[in-house]
Scaffold this motif. Structure first.
Motif, PDB file in Angstrom:
ATOM      1  N   PRO A  82       0.729  -1.242   0.062  1.00 53.18           N
ATOM      2  CA  PRO A  82       0.035  -0.166  -0.175  1.00 53.18           C
ATOM      3  C   PRO A  82       0.946   1.330  -0.002  1.00 53.18           C
ATOM      4  O   PRO A  82       0.434   2.267  -0.589  1.00 53.18           O
ATOM      5  CB  PRO A  82      -0.699  -0.112   1.166  1.00 53.18           C
ATOM      6  N   GLU A  83       1.908   1.092   0.581  1.00 56.80           N
ATOM      7  CA  GLU A  83       2.789   2.327   0.728  1.00 56.80           C
ATOM      8  C   GLU A  83       4.064   2.212   0.223  1.00 56.80           C
ATOM      9  O   GLU A  83       4.578   0.807   0.163  1.00 56.80           O
ATOM     10  CB  GLU A  83       3.035   2.849   2.158  1.00 56.80           C
ATOM     11  N   SER A  84       4.987   3.005  -0.143  1.00 53.43           N
ATOM     12  CA  SER A  84       6.449   2.542  -0.322  1.00 53.43           C
ATOM     13  C   SER A  84       7.130   1.668   0.433  1.00 53.43           C
ATOM     14  O   SER A  84       7.004   1.567   1.605  1.00 53.43           O
ATOM     15  CB  SER A  84       7.221   4.051  -0.533  1.00 53.43           C
ATOM     16  N   PRO A  85       7.630   0.562  -0.113  1.00 52.85           N
ATOM     17  CA  PRO A  85       8.177  -0.490   0.911  1.00 52.85           C
ATOM     18  C   PRO A  85       9.256   0.098   2.045  1.00 52.85           C
ATOM     19  O   PRO A  85      10.041   0.631   1.704  1.00 52.85           O
ATOM     20  CB  PRO A  85       8.905  -1.581  -0.243  1.00 52.85           C
ATOM     21  N   MET A 138      -0.420   6.932  -0.453  1.00 47.95           N
ATOM     22  CA  MET A 138      -1.161   7.713  -0.367  1.00 47.95           C
ATOM     23  C   MET A 138      -0.780   8.502   0.678  1.00 47.95           C
ATOM     24  O   MET A 138      -1.240   9.586   1.376  1.00 47.95           O
ATOM     25  CB  MET A 138      -2.775   7.303  -0.075  1.00 47.95           C
ATOM     26  N   LYS A 139       0.257   8.136   1.427  1.00 45.65           N
ATOM     27  CA  LYS A 139       1.020   8.678   2.729  1.00 45.65           C
ATOM     28  C   LYS A 139       2.612   8.755   2.486  1.00 45.65           C
ATOM     29  O   LYS A 139       3.458   9.525   3.153  1.00 45.65           O
ATOM     30  CB  LYS A 139       0.705   7.842   3.879  1.00 45.65           C
ATOM     31  N   THR A 140       2.921   7.912   1.381  1.00 42.56           N
ATOM     32  CA  THR A 140       4.534   7.966   0.973  1.00 42.56           C
ATOM     33  C   THR A 140       4.694   8.659  -0.104  1.00 42.56           C
ATOM     34  O   THR A 140       3.806   8.707  -1.042  1.00 42.56           O
ATOM     35  CB  THR A 140       4.989   6.336   1.413  1.00 42.56           C
ATOM     36  N   SER A 141       5.951   8.642  -0.540  1.00 42.17           N
ATOM     37  CA  SER A 141       6.158   8.450  -1.997  1.00 42.17           C
ATOM     38  C   SER A 141       7.409   7.448  -2.583  1.00 42.17           C
ATOM     39  O   SER A 141       8.090   6.894  -1.744  1.00 42.17           O
ATOM     40  CB  SER A 141       6.626  10.180  -2.267  1.00 42.17           C
ATOM     41  N   SER A 142       7.588   7.628  -3.875  1.00 38.94           N
ATOM     42  CA  SER A 142       8.546   6.566  -4.600  1.00 38.94           C
ATOM     43  C   SER A 142       9.230   7.316  -5.498  1.00 38.94           C
ATOM     44  O   SER A 142       8.830   7.819  -6.317  1.00 38.94           O
ATOM     45  CB  SER A 142       7.683   5.425  -4.857  1.00 38.94           C
ATOM     46  N   TRP A 143      10.494   7.076  -5.461  1.00 38.57           N
ATOM     47  CA  TRP A 143      11.451   7.438  -6.414  1.00 38.57           C
ATOM     48  C   TRP A 143      11.042   6.703  -7.778  1.00 38.57           C
ATOM     49  O   TRP A 143      10.667   5.503  -7.697  1.00 38.57           O
ATOM     50  CB  TRP A 143      12.965   7.259  -6.204  1.00 38.57           C
ATOM     51  N   VAL A 144      11.145   7.216  -8.990  1.00 33.80           N
ATOM     52  CA  VAL A 144      10.944   6.601 -10.296  1.00 33.80           C
ATOM     53  C   VAL A 144      12.185   6.941 -11.171  1.00 33.80           C
ATOM     54  O   VAL A 144      12.976   7.834 -10.925  1.00 33.80           O
ATOM     55  CB  VAL A 144       9.868   7.164 -10.907  1.00 33.80           C
ATOM     56  N   GLN A 145      12.179   6.129 -12.028  1.00 32.83           N
ATOM     57  CA  GLN A 145      13.465   6.267 -13.099  1.00 32.83           C
ATOM     58  C   GLN A 145      13.234   7.719 -13.645  1.00 32.83           C
ATOM     59  O   GLN A 145      12.190   8.264 -13.966  1.00 32.83           O
ATOM     60  CB  GLN A 145      13.083   5.489 -14.287  1.00 32.83           C
ATOM     61  N   THR A 146      14.599   8.450 -13.437  1.00 32.39           N
ATOM     62  CA  THR A 146      14.459   9.879 -13.784  1.00 32.39           C
ATOM     63  C   THR A 146      15.156   9.961 -15.294  1.00 32.39           C
ATOM     64  O   THR A 146      16.174   9.608 -15.611  1.00 32.39           O
ATOM     65  CB  THR A 146      15.569  10.354 -12.569  1.00 32.39           C
ATOM     66  N   PHE A 158      10.141  11.722  -8.418  1.00 29.58           N
ATOM     67  CA  PHE A 158       9.379  10.906  -7.473  1.00 29.58           C
ATOM     68  C   PHE A 158       7.914  11.176  -7.730  1.00 29.58           C
ATOM     69  O   PHE A 158       7.446  12.044  -8.222  1.00 29.58           O
ATOM     70  CB  PHE A 158       9.705  10.923  -6.049  1.00 29.58           C
ATOM     71  N   CYS A 159       7.157  10.223  -7.158  1.00 27.97           N
ATOM     72  CA  CYS A 159       5.668  10.175  -7.367  1.00 27.97           C
ATOM     73  C   CYS A 159       5.131   9.834  -6.225  1.00 27.97           C
ATOM     74  O   CYS A 159       5.492   9.181  -5.268  1.00 27.97           O
ATOM     75  CB  CYS A 159       5.100   9.230  -8.381  1.00 27.97           C
ATOM     76  N   ASP A 160       3.754   9.969  -6.091  1.00 24.55           N
ATOM     77  CA  ASP A 160       2.873   9.810  -4.899  1.00 24.55           C
ATOM     78  C   ASP A 160       1.280   9.937  -5.382  1.00 24.55           C
ATOM     79  O   ASP A 160       1.258  10.575  -6.467  1.00 24.55           O
ATOM     80  CB  ASP A 160       3.088  10.350  -3.584  1.00 24.55           C
ATOM     81  N   ALA A 178      12.241   9.846   5.299  1.00 27.13           N
ATOM     82  CA  ALA A 178      11.798   8.561   5.923  1.00 27.13           C
ATOM     83  C   ALA A 178      10.317   7.914   5.230  1.00 27.13           C
ATOM     84  O   ALA A 178      10.181   6.870   5.233  1.00 27.13           O
ATOM     85  CB  ALA A 178      11.227   8.831   7.378  1.00 27.13           C
ATOM     86  N   ALA A 179       9.776   8.840   4.536  1.00 27.69           N
ATOM     87  CA  ALA A 179       8.530   8.565   3.713  1.00 27.69           C
ATOM     88  C   ALA A 179       8.646   8.398   2.125  1.00 27.69           C
ATOM     89  O   ALA A 179       7.655   8.015   1.597  1.00 27.69           O
ATOM     90  CB  ALA A 179       7.370   9.440   4.106  1.00 27.69           C
ATOM     91  N   ARG A 180      10.155   8.383   1.784  1.00 28.79           N
ATOM     92  CA  ARG A 180      10.435   8.161   0.383  1.00 28.79           C
ATOM     93  C   ARG A 180      11.091   6.856   0.078  1.00 28.79           C
ATOM     94  O   ARG A 180      12.253   6.986   0.843  1.00 28.79           O
ATOM     95  CB  ARG A 180      10.591   9.427  -0.388  1.00 28.79           C
ATOM     96  N   GLY A 181      10.564   6.080  -0.732  1.00 24.87           N
ATOM     97  CA  GLY A 181      11.368   4.906  -0.971  1.00 24.87           C
ATOM     98  C   GLY A 181      11.246   4.653  -2.314  1.00 24.87           C
ATOM     99  O   GLY A 181      11.291   5.651  -3.296  1.00 24.87           O
ATOM    100  N   PHE A 182      11.345   3.338  -2.779  1.00 25.47           N
ATOM    101  CA  PHE A 182      11.056   3.042  -4.364  1.00 25.47           C
ATOM    102  C   PHE A 182      10.484   1.868  -4.726  1.00 25.47           C
ATOM    103  O   PHE A 182      10.526   0.925  -3.573  1.00 25.47           O
ATOM    104  CB  PHE A 182      12.476   3.118  -4.939  1.00 25.47           C
ATOM    105  N   ARG A 183       9.727   1.573  -5.533  1.00 26.93           N
ATOM    106  CA  ARG A 183       8.905   0.615  -5.952  1.00 26.93           C
ATOM    107  C   ARG A 183       9.866   0.054  -7.046  1.00 26.93           C
ATOM    108  O   ARG A 183      10.320   0.641  -8.233  1.00 26.93           O
ATOM    109  CB  ARG A 183       7.455   0.822  -6.481  1.00 26.93           C
ATOM    110  N   GLY A 184       9.820  -1.393  -7.238  1.00 30.61           N
ATOM    111  CA  GLY A 184      10.596  -2.028  -8.377  1.00 30.61           C
ATOM    112  C   GLY A 184       9.660  -2.927  -9.085  1.00 30.61           C
ATOM    113  O   GLY A 184       8.523  -2.993  -8.816  1.00 30.61           O
ATOM    114  N   SER A 185      10.182  -3.227 -10.361  1.00 32.68           N
ATOM    115  CA  SER A 185       9.671  -4.141 -11.245  1.00 32.68           C
ATOM    116  C   SER A 185      10.524  -5.260 -11.710  1.00 32.68           C
ATOM    117  O   SER A 185      11.882  -5.022 -11.448  1.00 32.68           O
ATOM    118  CB  SER A 185       9.182  -3.353 -12.487  1.00 32.68           C
TER     119      SER A 185
END
Length: 188
Positions: A82-85, A138-146, A158-160, A178-185
């Motif tokens: 649900p939130e960034s890992p 909805m409470k965190t954010s995630s780095w994405v490919q830049t 980053f996105c949220d 602390a609230a920003r991580g990343f999602r992977g594929s």
């Protein structure tokens, strides 16, 4: 994190496959028309991918199938927590950003962690596709490919998801929160 070049124990492998299968069956809206038996056959054919899925799971990513590439015959797994890992937060964007920090360096960077896990950061487009399945971050954010142009200028994106909308932001690549991580594929 699991060492990528080591095989998982039989018990760990079986437990992980049970977890992935249960998540797959519970969230059929993410992969309509796909069958777990075929996904599992692909996973079992590439044991190193199972190690990557184990690391995604172990860092709180809750990986699940979100698509199938008919051209390559691969299934696409994204982190669907649900939130960034949780095990991948408080990291800057990449190694260059990490090395540029003079004080208060984070322990790692998103790009380095993803590479060590054998996965890739979601692209902005993939992030938007993920949000069509359900609401994430909805409470965190995630780095994405830049894009290279932005990164060359010292930034990263980053996105949220807020106010029923996907937001794309920029920040210095060396920033971390602390609230920003990343999602992977991962393609399997």
């Amino acid at each position: 994190m699991t060492k990528r070049n080591q095989e998982l124990s039989l018990e760990h492998r079986e437990e992980l496959l049970r977890t992935l299968k249960a998540r797959f069956e519970k969230n059929m809206h993410r992969h309509k028309g796909l069958e777990w038996a075929k996904v599992q056959a692909n996973i079992e054919a590439e044991p190193e991918k199972l190690c990557s899925l184990s690391e995604m799971e172990g860092t709180g990513g809750e990986p699940d199938v979100v698509g199938y590439d008919k051209t390559t015959g691969e299934y696409m797994f994204f982190d669907c927590s649900p939130e960034s890992p949780k095990g991948r937060r408080s990291v800057c964007y990449d190694r260059k950003a990490l090395e540029s920090r003079k004080k208060h360096k984070p322990e790692n960077s998103a790009i380095d962690m993803a590479a060590a896990m054998g996965i890739e950061l979601l692209s902005e487009e993939q992030y938007r596709e993920l949000q069509k399945l359900e609401n994430f971050d909805m409470k965190t954010s995630s780095w994405v490919q830049t894009p290279v142009k932005i990164r060359k200028l010292g930034g990263a994106i980053f996105c949220d998801y807020r106010y029923d909308t996907v937001f794309v932001y920029h920040n210095g690549a060396d920033s971390y929160y602390a609230a920003r991580g990343f999602r992977g594929s991962l393609r399997v």
